[in-house]
Structure formats: C-alpha cells, structure tokens
Design a protein around this motif. Structure first.
Motif, short mmCIF file in Angstrom:
data_model
loop_
_atom_site.label_atom_id
_atom_site.label_comp_id
_atom_site.label_asym_id
_atom_site.label_seq_id
_atom_site.Cartn_x
_atom_site.Cartn_y
_atom_site.Cartn_z
N LEU A 19 0.82 -1.21 0.00
CA LEU A 19 0.00 0.00 0.00
C LEU A 19 0.86 1.26 0.00
CD1 LEU A 19 -2.83 -0.99 2.50
CD2 LEU A 19 -3.00 -0.79 0.01
N VAL A 20 1.92 1.26 0.79
CA VAL A 20 2.81 2.43 0.84
C VAL A 20 3.47 2.65 -0.53
CG1 VAL A 20 4.93 3.34 1.88
CG2 VAL A 20 3.17 2.33 3.33
N ALA A 21 3.89 1.57 -1.18
CA ALA A 21 4.52 1.69 -2.50
C ALA A 21 3.52 2.19 -3.54
CB ALA A 21 5.10 0.34 -2.93
N LEU A 22 2.31 1.64 -3.54
CA LEU A 22 1.29 2.10 -4.48
C LEU A 22 0.95 3.57 -4.25
CD1 LEU A 22 -1.14 -0.94 -4.51
CD2 LEU A 22 0.20 -0.08 -6.45
N ARG A 23 0.84 3.96 -3.00
CA ARG A 23 0.57 5.36 -2.67
C ARG A 23 1.66 6.28 -3.22
NH1 ARG A 23 1.76 8.47 2.52
NH2 ARG A 23 0.26 10.17 2.47
N LYS A 24 2.90 5.88 -3.02
CA LYS A 24 4.02 6.69 -3.50
C LYS A 24 4.01 6.81 -5.03
CE LYS A 24 9.01 7.11 -3.19
NZ LYS A 24 10.25 6.57 -2.65
N ILE A 25 3.77 5.70 -5.70
CA ILE A 25 3.73 5.70 -7.17
C ILE A 25 2.61 6.62 -7.67
CG2 ILE A 25 3.18 4.28 -9.20
CD1 ILE A 25 4.61 1.95 -7.66
N ILE A 26 1.43 6.49 -7.08
CA ILE A 26 0.29 7.31 -7.51
C ILE A 26 0.57 8.79 -7.30
CG2 ILE A 26 -2.12 7.89 -7.01
CD1 ILE A 26 -2.50 4.85 -6.36
N LEU A 27 1.03 9.15 -6.09
CA LEU A 27 1.24 10.57 -5.79
C LEU A 27 2.39 11.19 -6.59
CD1 LEU A 27 0.66 10.58 -1.94
CD2 LEU A 27 -0.84 11.51 -3.72
N ASN A 28 3.37 10.39 -6.96
CA ASN A 28 4.50 10.92 -7.73
C ASN A 28 4.26 10.90 -9.24
OD1 ASN A 28 6.17 11.58 -5.55
ND2 ASN A 28 6.86 9.48 -5.36
N TRP A 29 3.17 10.30 -9.67
CA TRP A 29 2.89 10.17 -11.09
C TRP A 29 2.67 11.53 -11.76
CZ3 TRP A 29 3.54 6.01 -14.01
CH2 TRP A 29 3.05 6.04 -15.31
N ASN A 30 1.92 12.41 -11.05
CA ASN A 30 1.57 13.70 -11.64
C ASN A 30 1.34 14.70 -10.51
OD1 ASN A 30 -0.41 15.82 -12.70
ND2 ASN A 30 0.09 14.70 -14.58
N LYS A 31 1.78 15.93 -10.70
CA LYS A 31 1.65 16.95 -9.66
C LYS A 31 0.20 17.34 -9.39
CE LYS A 31 2.17 20.75 -12.86
NZ LYS A 31 2.37 22.13 -12.94
N ASN A 32 -0.72 17.01 -10.29
CA ASN A 32 -2.13 17.33 -10.12
C ASN A 32 -2.92 16.26 -9.37
OD1 ASN A 32 -2.20 19.87 -11.58
ND2 ASN A 32 -1.79 18.63 -13.40
N ILE A 33 -2.23 15.21 -8.92
CA ILE A 33 -2.89 14.15 -8.17
C ILE A 33 -2.86 14.50 -6.68
CG2 ILE A 33 -2.77 11.73 -7.47
CD1 ILE A 33 -1.68 11.11 -10.26
N THR A 34 -4.03 14.41 -6.06
CA THR A 34 -4.14 14.69 -4.64
C THR A 34 -4.73 13.47 -3.93
OG1 THR A 34 -6.33 15.66 -4.94
CG2 THR A 34 -4.44 17.17 -4.96
N GLU A 35 -4.52 13.43 -2.63
CA GLU A 35 -4.99 12.32 -1.80
C GLU A 35 -6.04 12.86 -0.84
OE1 GLU A 35 -2.47 8.93 0.30
OE2 GLU A 35 -2.10 10.89 1.16
N GLU A 36 -7.16 12.16 -0.74
CA GLU A 36 -8.24 12.58 0.13
C GLU A 36 -8.85 11.37 0.82
OE1 GLU A 36 -11.16 15.10 -1.73
OE2 GLU A 36 -9.65 15.83 -3.17
#
Length: 68
Positions: A19-36
């Motif tokens: 989960l931590v790895a997937l979170r990091k990949i998703i958030l680093n993919w694009n600067k317009n991606i946010t986590e909520e």
C-alpha cells in the motif's frame, strides 16, 4: 501523521509495504494528483476528479486498487 498514513502503517506486512509503494507511485505520477479521505478509504483525485482508491479486502487480507 495524516489519517491515511496511520491506516497504512497499521497494516501487517507485506500489505503495508504494498500500500505504501502504491501510494508513493500514484502521488509521484503527476503533480495534479491529490490524496483525500472519502467513504472511509484513501481516494486519489486528478484535478479534483476521483480516479482510484487503495484498500485491503477484509476477508482475503489482500491489498487492491480500485479504479473509479
């Protein structure tokens, strides 16, 4: 720590690392991606539009990514 970080860090290995790895990949993919935090789980939005979430299957104890 944010609620999302606490939820991930409370998981057992190897689920936590996944989960931590997937979170990091998703958030680093694009600067317009946010986590909520929505619907009791971490959601990832692209330009304020939900596109995926991460969670662990309660019965099978497996992490998964859901696409919205």
């Amino acid at each position: 720590l944010k609620t999302i970080e606490v939820i991930f860090l409370q998981q057992e290995e190897p689920i936590k690392s996944c989960l931590v790895a997937l979170r990091k990949i998703i958030l680093n993919w694009n600067k317009n991606i946010t986590e909520e935090w929505k619907y009791g789980m971490p959601f990832y939005c692209y330009r304020d539009k939900m596109f995926c979430y991460l969670w662990t299957h309660k019965k099978h104890k497996q992490p998964y990514i859901g696409i919205v």
